[in-house]
Scaffold this active site. Structure first.
Site, PDB file in Angstrom:
ATOM      1  N   CYS A   2      41.830  42.100  46.856  1.00  0.00           N
ATOM      2  CA  CYS A   2      42.848  42.478  47.782  1.00  0.00           C
ATOM      3  C   CYS A   2      42.653  43.989  48.374  1.00  0.00           C
ATOM      4  O   CYS A   2      42.557  44.725  47.822  1.00  0.00           O
ATOM      5  CB  CYS A   2      44.104  42.353  47.761  1.00  0.00           C
ATOM      6  SG  CYS A   2      44.553  40.302  46.675  1.00  0.00           S
ATOM      7  N   ARG A  27      36.781  43.970  49.320  1.00  0.00           N
ATOM      8  CA  ARG A  27      38.055  43.669  48.285  1.00  0.00           C
ATOM      9  C   ARG A  27      38.751  42.335  48.458  1.00  0.00           C
ATOM     10  O   ARG A  27      38.789  41.970  47.011  1.00  0.00           O
ATOM     11  CB  ARG A  27      38.575  44.535  48.409  1.00  0.00           C
ATOM     12  CG  ARG A  27      38.670  45.932  48.577  1.00  0.00           C
ATOM     13  CD  ARG A  27      40.098  46.955  48.495  1.00  0.00           C
ATOM     14  NE  ARG A  27      40.689  46.409  47.766  1.00  0.00           N
ATOM     15  CZ  ARG A  27      40.639  47.160  46.182  1.00  0.00           C
ATOM     16  NH1 ARG A  27      39.636  48.729  46.267  1.00  0.00           N
ATOM     17  NH2 ARG A  27      41.398  47.469  45.049  1.00  0.00           N
ATOM     18  N   GLY A  98      46.974  42.879  43.818  1.00  0.00           N
ATOM     19  CA  GLY A  98      47.366  42.736  42.228  1.00  0.00           C
ATOM     20  C   GLY A  98      48.384  41.789  42.007  1.00  0.00           C
ATOM     21  O   GLY A  98      47.688  40.499  42.556  1.00  0.00           O
ATOM     22  N   HIS A 496      14.705  27.763  21.279  1.00  0.00           N
ATOM     23  CA  HIS A 496      15.764  27.638  20.327  1.00  0.00           C
ATOM     24  C   HIS A 496      16.626  26.314  21.461  1.00  0.00           C
ATOM     25  O   HIS A 496      17.647  26.459  21.220  1.00  0.00           O
ATOM     26  CB  HIS A 496      16.361  28.702  19.443  1.00  0.00           C
ATOM     27  CG  HIS A 496      15.681  29.508  18.304  1.00  0.00           C
ATOM     28  ND1 HIS A 496      15.022  29.032  17.916  1.00  0.00           N
ATOM     29  CD2 HIS A 496      14.574  30.852  19.277  1.00  0.00           C
ATOM     30  CE1 HIS A 496      14.434  29.663  17.501  1.00  0.00           C
ATOM     31  NE2 HIS A 496      14.162  30.867  17.495  1.00  0.00           N
ATOM     32  N   LYS A 595      34.556  43.229  44.930  1.00  0.00           N
ATOM     33  CA  LYS A 595      34.029  44.131  44.280  1.00  0.00           C
ATOM     34  C   LYS A 595      34.486  44.630  43.703  1.00  0.00           C
ATOM     35  O   LYS A 595      33.912  45.132  42.536  1.00  0.00           O
ATOM     36  CB  LYS A 595      33.902  45.182  45.841  1.00  0.00           C
ATOM     37  CG  LYS A 595      32.632  47.176  45.080  1.00  0.00           C
ATOM     38  CD  LYS A 595      31.955  46.269  45.880  1.00  0.00           C
ATOM     39  CE  LYS A 595      30.802  47.794  45.115  1.00  0.00           C
ATOM     40  NZ  LYS A 595      29.590  47.499  44.708  1.00  0.00           N
TER      41      LYS A 595
HETATM   42  C1  G6P Z   1      32.786  43.324  40.001  1.00  0.00           C
HETATM   43  C2  G6P Z   1      31.720  43.194  41.178  1.00  0.00           C
HETATM   44  C3  G6P Z   1      30.002  43.984  40.301  1.00  0.00           C
HETATM   45  C4  G6P Z   1      30.049  44.589  39.246  1.00  0.00           C
HETATM   46  C5  G6P Z   1      31.805  44.408  38.607  1.00  0.00           C
HETATM   47  C6  G6P Z   1      32.405  46.039  38.136  1.00  0.00           C
HETATM   48  O1  G6P Z   1      32.170  42.171  39.295  1.00  0.00           O
HETATM   49  O2  G6P Z   1      31.050  42.371  41.905  1.00  0.00           O
HETATM   50  O3  G6P Z   1      29.196  43.851  40.824  1.00  0.00           O
HETATM   51  O4  G6P Z   1      29.343  45.358  38.271  1.00  0.00           O
HETATM   52  O5  G6P Z   1      32.917  43.864  39.243  1.00  0.00           O
HETATM   53  O6  G6P Z   1      33.349  47.038  38.926  1.00  0.00           O
HETATM   54  P1  G6P Z   1      33.220  48.044  38.461  1.00  0.00           P
HETATM   55  O7  G6P Z   1      33.987  49.192  39.516  1.00  0.00           O
HETATM   56  O8  G6P Z   1      34.004  48.689  37.251  1.00  0.00           O
HETATM   57  O9  G6P Z   1      31.638  48.869  38.105  1.00  0.00           O
END
Ligand code: G6P
Length: 600
Positions: A2, A27, A98, A496, A595
């Site tokens: 968000c 976001r 949040g 496996h 993101k």
């Molecule tokens: C999300 C994003 C990923 C990222 C992960 C961790 O899933 O799509 O690209 O690797 O969060 O985010 P951070 O900001 O902690 O690297």
């Protein structure tokens, strides 16, 4: 998770809210909405879907000097018009980022008081609670103080009150929020790039503070006393956060990789090993490293493990943050915990950091976003200089993360005298030469490979050791943006069980950069090939392999173990991109993802 925005000032808030929401769309993008003040009334326009749907609903003639906006990644309730923010109850309109963990309890209490709810969200409860508290005590600052005591969970909130037109209130806990400052108006936003079109000046709002924003900005501490806040200037430019002729952002961000690597290594290697040593904690204090991250950051950690163990002769464990935070911890004071995060706000990584800090264990954060929560709370921080990364699937920030981890391995090896000056200087030189090689790798045409992949439902990635770590990220890239079910296995493990899924034509992407175990992976390739797999091999140019071993071969320039992974990551990223492009996917905003994952 968000995005929230708010503006109050001389300009038309509607245009600003929409432009800023577009910048925040990475976001979350399943619904969006705005609330704005007009003739002493608050109007709300909201809809499911992306910002473009919201734009279609807005009459271009509307004018207002104050408003708040939201782009959603659903947690409570499906993405539909009713669940979209803003939410208004009584005199209060809010946008929320949040999760309110006690929302059900609060909702029951409010229902008893005759409050009615239209949505299934946890967020709407906040508007109801504000209205109830305000009806009891007509004092907004005390109401907000009280609200913070009653809410359990994480929140960044933009709040409008009917009785106080022309003012936005903001509070936060465990979800990011900044306050932007300009001559033409003031802002609240989930991150700085959202307001860069208008200003580079901002303040960080702390969890114990309350912000009151109109033509001036007043921030109060928990005793409700106004306090002085430091004004920060964003150290980046608008171009970094805009497409600049590239489409999508993912391509722009891959093209920025040579520059990102240069900017990441330059401050660390300015005076060779001396400055590298000064930039990191004294690794000699530790006999173990624990790396924690989510998604690609976790995959970067696996590369770090491989190099630190091999060259630094130090055991390294790598754990996914959402698992680590609930595990029994066996770490002691001789362990350094490294937290990796692009955003610096990922809820699980943040919780892991706090858990480790409670045990008084030293922490080092590798973070991209300046002054983000993880950067602020860790004992030490090293920044990846990737600039704003907008595409949900990370590329340039991941590359910068593995660059820093490779330099950590080099520093440990040097401090422990495993590597001498001459060898260290050769390796430093190889880091300085990286930008040129990365550019060459980006220029290779990967469309041909994508044509072999895009019609398949399933695809496998295989590798051993560090190549397995690289393959995991390659597999994630393909899966998250193309929606092809891509599965990654250690090359020797496939037989496996999983090899039963190999059919005629099933694509298998194999990665080999480690010459010592190349023959082993080549044997595994032969096993899948003899069962009909279509093999795409990514291999160093110094490793001999018969051409018939694979159907397609991508040759990677051979450097050394410290820089090899950085180079090899590029074809893996671009194969994912080209395949998703052929499938016509929304590359920057893959379905169901966000993101910045600021919820558990
Ligand atoms: C999300 C994003 C990923 C990222 C992960 C961790 O899933 O799509 O690209 O690797 O969060 O985010 P951070 O900001 O902690 O690297």
């Amino acid at each position: 998770m968000c995005g929230i925005i708010g503006y109050v000032g001389k300009k038309n808030a509607i245009n600003i809210l929409i432009q800023s929401l577009e910048a925040l769309e990475y976001r979350g993008y399943d619904s969006a909405g705005i609330a704005y003040g007009t003739c002493n009334r608050i109007e709300i326009i909201k809809t499911s879907g992306k910002i473009k749907n919201l734009k279609n609903k807005i009459n271009p003639d509307i004018h207002s000097n104050i408003g708040i906006g939201h782009t959603r990644w659903a947690t409570h309730g499906r993405p539909n018009d009713l669940n979209a923010h803003p939410h208004k109850i009584g005199k209060f309109t809010i946008v929320h980022n949040g999760i309110i963990e006690n929302s059900e309890t609060l909702k029951k209490l409010l229902i008893k008081e005759n409050y009615k709810f239209k949505s299934e969200t946890d967020s709407e409860v906040i508007a109801g609670l504000l209205d109830k508290l305000y009806s009891e005590k007509n004092d907004i600052l005390n109401v907000l103080k009280q609200l913070k005591k009653l809410l359990i969970g994480s929140y960044a909130l933009g709040i409008l009150c009917d009785d106080i037109p022309g003012t936005i209130y903001a509070v936060r806990k465990d979800s990011p929020l900044i306050i932007g400052i300009s001559d033409e108006g003031n802002f609240i936003a989930s991150d700085v790039p959202a307001i860069l079109k208008y200003t580079k000046k901002y303040m960080l709002l702390r969890s114990n503070e309350i912000a009151e924003i109109n033509d001036k900005i007043t921030v109060y501490n928990e005793k409700l006393e106004p306090i002085n806040k430091e004004i920060l200037i964003f150290d980046g430019n608008l171009e970094d956060a805009e497409k600049n002729g590239f489409d999508p952002f993912m391509v722009k961000e891959i093209y920025e990789e040579p520059k990102v690597i240069k900017e990441t290594i330059t401050p660390l290697l300015k005076f060779g090993m001396e400055s590298l040593n000064d930039s990191f904690p004294n690794f000699k204090k530790y006999n173990k490293i624990q790396i924690i991250g989510c998604g690609s950051a976790y995959h970067a950690g696996l590369i770090g493990k491989s190099l630190i163990e091999k060259y630094g002769d130090m055991p390294v464990s790598v754990e996914v943050a959402s698992e680590f935070r609930y595990q029994k911890v066996f770490l002691d004071k001789k362990t350094l915990v490294i937290l990796i995060s692009q955003s610096g706000e990922t809820a699980d990584t943040m919780a892991s950091l706090r858990k480790v800090k409670e045990l008084n264990i030293d922490t080092l954060a590798i973070v991209n976003v300046l002054s983000s929560s993880i950067a602020r709370e860790a004992d030490n921080v090293v920044y990846t200089k990737a600039g704003p990364e907008i595409s949900v699937a990370t590329t340039k920030a991941y590359l910068a993360q593995i660059t820093i981890l490779s330099l950590i391995a080099l520093d440990i090896a040097y401090c422990k005298k495993i590597i001498n000056d001459e060898k260290a200087n050769q390796i430093i030189k190889s880091f300085e030469d990286l930008s040129k090689i990365i550019k060459e790798m980006i220029e290779i045409d990967y469309q041909d490979i994508a044509k072999d992949l895009y019609k398949h439902q399933t695809c496998f990635y295989i590798g051993r050791g560090i190549d397995y770590a690289l393959s995991m990220e390659g597999s994630l890239k393909l899966k998250e943006i193309s929606y092809i079910n891509s599965i990654c296995y250690p090359a020797g493990e496939l037989k496996h069980g999983t090899i039963s899924l190999i059919e005629d034509g099933t694509p298998v992407i194999a990665v080999i950069t480690d010459k010592k175990i190349a023959d082993k992976t080549i044997s595994n390739i032969k096993e899948v090939k003899s069962r009909g797999a279509f093999v795409i091999l990514i291999i160093n140019d110094n490793i001999k392999v018969e051409t018939e071993v694979a159907d397609k071969i991508i040759r990677i320039p051979t450097t050394n173990d410290f820089t090899q992974s950085i180079i090899t990551a590029i074809p893996l990223q671009l194969i994912g991109y080209e395949t998703a492009k052929l499938l016509g996917r929304d590359i920057d905003k893959p379905k169901n993802l966000a993101k910045s994952v600021t919820v558990e």
